[in-house]
Write an enzyme that holds these catalytic residues in place. Structure first.
Site, short mmCIF file in Angstrom:
data_model
loop_
_atom_site.label_atom_id
_atom_site.label_comp_id
_atom_site.label_asym_id
_atom_site.label_seq_id
_atom_site.Cartn_x
_atom_site.Cartn_y
_atom_site.Cartn_z
N MET A 30 1.22 -1.24 -0.11
CA MET A 30 0.05 -0.49 0.08
C MET A 30 0.50 0.97 -0.16
O MET A 30 0.31 2.47 0.54
CB MET A 30 -0.82 -0.04 1.38
CG MET A 30 -1.75 -1.12 1.57
SD MET A 30 -3.50 -0.88 1.72
CE MET A 30 -2.59 -0.60 3.69
N GLU A 35 11.97 -0.07 5.56
CA GLU A 35 13.20 -1.25 5.43
C GLU A 35 11.99 -2.97 5.01
O GLU A 35 12.63 -3.16 4.08
CB GLU A 35 14.23 -1.52 6.18
CG GLU A 35 14.65 -0.11 6.13
CD GLU A 35 15.90 -0.25 4.78
OE1 GLU A 35 15.66 -1.20 4.11
OE2 GLU A 35 15.64 0.98 3.93
N HIS A 37 9.04 -3.21 3.02
CA HIS A 37 8.48 -3.84 1.55
C HIS A 37 9.79 -3.99 0.94
O HIS A 37 10.39 -4.42 -0.05
CB HIS A 37 8.31 -2.51 1.67
CG HIS A 37 6.17 -2.34 1.95
ND1 HIS A 37 6.77 -1.13 3.04
CD2 HIS A 37 5.35 -3.02 1.85
CE1 HIS A 37 5.11 -1.08 3.33
NE2 HIS A 37 4.05 -1.51 3.26
N GLN A 61 -10.58 -2.65 2.53
CA GLN A 61 -9.85 -3.28 3.27
C GLN A 61 -9.90 -2.33 4.46
O GLN A 61 -9.69 -3.05 5.58
CB GLN A 61 -8.35 -4.28 2.94
CG GLN A 61 -7.22 -3.45 3.27
CD GLN A 61 -6.41 -3.70 2.97
OE1 GLN A 61 -5.40 -3.90 1.26
NE2 GLN A 61 -5.03 -3.75 3.58
N GLY A 148 4.50 -9.64 3.74
CA GLY A 148 5.46 -9.73 5.25
C GLY A 148 4.80 -10.75 6.37
O GLY A 148 4.07 -10.69 6.35
N ASP A 151 2.14 -9.13 8.46
CA ASP A 151 0.75 -8.89 8.78
C ASP A 151 0.64 -10.73 9.04
O ASP A 151 -0.15 -11.44 7.48
CB ASP A 151 -0.16 -8.76 7.65
CG ASP A 151 0.28 -6.72 7.76
OD1 ASP A 151 -0.25 -6.18 8.13
OD2 ASP A 151 1.22 -6.25 6.69
N SER A 187 3.97 1.26 8.00
CA SER A 187 3.80 3.33 7.42
C SER A 187 2.45 3.84 8.33
O SER A 187 3.12 4.77 7.97
CB SER A 187 3.01 2.64 5.95
OG SER A 187 3.37 1.86 5.11
#
Lengths: 289, 289
Positions: A30, A35, A37, A61, A148, A151, A187
């Site tokens: 998103m 780092e 991502h 979402q 990742g 999540d 983020s």
């Protein structure tokens, strides 16, 4: 690196690349890259001929009271970072491109992992995730997709969708990347005031305390959960959303901890909701421990 | 012609064929083939390098009170007919192969076309259709997929799913094939006793009466629907499920008939539910008519 905003252009390109025998690695994001991502992009770069990163803040979402409108965005910065990490194509469609007027098709993993943890706190969240992710898969035609471990529940739900729908691709989960002091990169960390940023450390600390109990021999998930809760509730500026100590593959409760175990928590720090988790492989406790 | 029952084997083959630059045409069926199905295979044969026919009675699209258990099946006969029509591969998985224990992912086109007609009479039917069809698309990787116009609503719902999910394939709809006396071919016609078979003719006759009214200049959908109902209700052994005179692309009501129009009906003949329709392009009625 090329930026593509049009679905048909992205899909035609992906079909052409596949026709040439290239494998495509997809990193769905998103945006507002950190780092975490970029570690996914680096891994994708190692394993695929072509790396596509999607950059799309998916309205589907977010709940009506959530932070869709304020979610941080900086596409120019993201594109530079993506290029630096070896991404070949950034796919950044508009909301209108992904969900034109009259859009009405939804993909849902029912029951099981979707009803727990973030699924309970954020109704409709995983319906939005699976729908957008399926669209991204069909548009970018990846052989491998990188998510990742932060999540963790999302990765479990998406794996289930991939298995059930017979999607011909592999889901790769990569470790959580943390700040030096232990806070998991997100983020949403940009929302935190300096004081909240300090308070937020209770989240990784509490999970680490839970892990330590297990390492000391505790195999009762209720006691491990209580320890994590205790640390969080004794920390300033933290409101607990959930704490779970569950099977790391299914998110089901275990009567006795064994095999893959996930310690997961969501908290509010001020108005900011943060999640974090630790996954570990628990061996049966012998008389020694 | 080869028979394949395993998902992975079918998918690996499809990916390999696509990698060789071949186009795949898919004909999804529930088996017990008739000339309607075979006309789809013949069309697919003309337009694709490889023709795959799936043969799967999908439990998910049958309601609990419906005819899943008794739906006619004859795979040996089907395979011979498919081979004769030029099919390269028949994909005939078991229910357990398609929906293993714990299966929980569903694809749904919400609102619009799915809530009318067969969607109203058969709750959950189109959820089952879209889910199985998406799985079949992902397993067999077609460039083109062939459906019969007899299931007009099904084709509309699937087109909507294909558009919304960005599936890289084309839906081709082929005309209804009828018996010499006008009854639309259906695997369910085998349920009919000789008397019911005669009574069933009221269905195509009623729709033809509706079309005739339009050809004579009627542009009021209510009057056309009443005429179809009148013929059905004055016929012996017929119980009406629904009659609709609607937009042929969206199934929405039209205040005045114009453009693509679908005359559709479902009736029970004894215990057998039959559907049929006529689609036509209606030009604006001038003062002449």
């Amino acid at each position: 690196m090329d930026l593509i905003t049009n679905i048909k252009q992205m899909q035609d390109l992906a079909m052409k690349l596949k026709g040439e025998g290239k494998t495509i690695g997809l990193v769905p994001t998103m945006g507002y890259l950190h780092e975490g991502h970029l570690s996914l992009a680096v891994r994708a770069r190692q394993e695929n001929g072509i790396v596509v990163m999607s950059n799309f803040v998916n309205p589907l979402q977010f709940g009506p009271q959530e932070d869709f409108a304020t979610y941080p965005r900086d596409l120019d910065r993201d594109n530079k970072l993506a290029e630096g990490a070896g991404v070949d194509y950034v796919f950044a469609p508009s909301g209108e491109e992904m969900y034109p007027e009259g859009y009405s098709t939804y993909v849902e993993v029912k029951g099981g992992a979707t009803e727990k943890m973030c699924g309970r706190s954020r109704p409709g969240h995983f319906l939005g995730v699976t729908t957008v992710v399926l669209k991204l898969f069909l548009i970018t035609q990846p052989s491998r997709v990188y998510f990742g471990q932060k999540d963790a529940q999302q990765a479990i739900v998406i794996r289930k969708m991939v298995t059930d729908l017979n999607l011909p691709l592999e889901i790769v989960t990569c470790p959580i990347v943390r700040e030096r002091d232990g806070l998991a990169l997100s983020s949403r960390n940009t929302y935190l005031s300096p004081e909240e940023r300090r308070n937020a450390l209770a989240l990784p600390h509490a999970l680490a305390a839970g892990r330590q109990l297990i390492q000391q021999g505790e195999r009762n998930p209720v006691r491990v959960r209580e320890e994590i809760l205790r640390v969080l509730e004794s920390s300033p500026g933290i409101r607990v959303d959930y704490v779970e100590v569950v099977d790391g593959r299914t998110l089901e409760e275990q009567p006795v901890l064994q095999g893959p175990v996930l310690l997961a928590a969501a908290v509010f720090v001020g108005k900011t909701r943060l999640i974090d988790n630790i996954d570990l492989e628990v061996v049966p406790c012998t008389a020694v421990c």
